[in-house]
Design a protein around this motif. Structure first.
Motif, short mmCIF file in Angstrom:
data_model
loop_
_atom_site.label_atom_id
_atom_site.label_comp_id
_atom_site.label_asym_id
_atom_site.label_seq_id
_atom_site.Cartn_x
_atom_site.Cartn_y
_atom_site.Cartn_z
N ALA A 9 -2.09 51.22 37.91
CA ALA A 9 -2.12 50.22 37.65
C ALA A 9 -1.78 48.94 36.46
O ALA A 9 -1.61 49.71 35.58
CB ALA A 9 -4.60 50.14 37.47
N ILE A 11 -3.01 46.15 35.58
CA ILE A 11 -4.28 45.37 35.23
C ILE A 11 -4.38 43.37 35.26
O ILE A 11 -3.75 43.32 33.65
CB ILE A 11 -5.40 45.94 34.54
N GLU A 45 -4.71 53.73 46.86
CA GLU A 45 -5.30 52.54 46.66
C GLU A 45 -6.77 53.06 45.95
O GLU A 45 -7.25 52.87 45.06
CB GLU A 45 -5.48 51.36 47.61
N ILE A 49 -7.75 53.38 42.17
CA ILE A 49 -9.75 53.34 41.53
C ILE A 49 -9.92 54.12 40.89
O ILE A 49 -10.88 53.79 39.55
CB ILE A 49 -10.38 52.34 42.73
N ILE A 60 -12.31 48.25 39.31
CA ILE A 60 -11.17 47.13 39.64
C ILE A 60 -10.75 47.01 40.79
O ILE A 60 -11.39 47.69 41.84
CB ILE A 60 -10.21 47.61 39.07
N LYS A 61 -10.07 45.59 41.06
CA LYS A 61 -10.16 44.95 42.92
C LYS A 61 -8.63 45.15 42.98
O LYS A 61 -8.29 44.56 41.70
CB LYS A 61 -10.01 43.88 42.96
N VAL A 62 -8.05 45.80 43.81
CA VAL A 62 -6.54 45.86 43.96
C VAL A 62 -6.59 44.87 44.38
O VAL A 62 -6.51 44.88 45.91
CB VAL A 62 -5.89 47.20 44.66
N ASN A 63 -5.47 44.20 44.09
CA ASN A 63 -5.14 42.33 44.40
C ASN A 63 -3.92 42.91 46.19
O ASN A 63 -3.84 42.17 46.88
CB ASN A 63 -4.77 41.72 43.74
N CYS A 85 -3.86 44.64 39.92
CA CYS A 85 -5.20 44.73 39.84
C CYS A 85 -6.11 44.25 39.04
O CYS A 85 -5.09 42.98 38.33
CB CYS A 85 -5.54 46.42 39.29
#
Length: 141
Positions: A9, A11, A45, A49, A60-63, A85
């Motif tokens: 990630a 982040i 993904e 996470i 987390i959110k994976v963008n 993320c």
């Protein structure tokens, strides 16, 4: 030769990127982008996470998918899938690292990186996603 596949990630929080310092084993004391090994039946993904939850106790959110790099170490071949993320919720807890820092992109080069992650620093400097993110930021006064 042993092959290892991981997801990591990048982040983001505002204009800063989270980096973590390894503890123990190979590469002790070197900096990396957090993540870990892909398990059977997991998407890349799902891996990132799960790994961030295990390593840092945050959700987390994976963008967006960022890139995939490869690196040949002496004892194994690494394939690393990278994702932009952001933290959805939780407070950072260092379960598997000795330190963590939020750094601006121009501060990343000054660290002692795990060898494969040096490529990521170079890719981030030219990231279209980061440039667009910065250009589209609306400042509130």
């Amino acid at each position: 030769m042993k092959r290892i596949e991981v997801s990591a990630a990048v982040i983001l929080q505002d204009d800063k990127i989270l980096v973590t310092k390894r503890i123990g084993e190979e590469f002790d004391g070197q900096w990396e982008f957090p993540g870990g090994k892909v398990e059977a039946g997991e998407t890349h993904e799902e891996t990132v996470i799960r790994e961030i939850k295990e390593e840092l106790s945050v959700d987390i959110k994976v963008n967006q998918y960022f890139d995939t790099i490869t690196y040949q170490y002496d004892s194994f071949h690494l394939t690393m899938h990278l994702f932009f993320c952001e933290i959805k919720y939780g407070e950072l807890v260092l379960n598997e690292h000795s330190d963590a820092k939020w750094l601006m992109i121009d501060e990343l080069s000054g660290l002692d990186w795990v060898p494969a992650d040096i490529q990521i620093v170079d890719l981030l400097k030219n990231s279209k996603y980061l440039k667009e993110r910065k250009e589209n930021r609306i400042l509130v006064f």
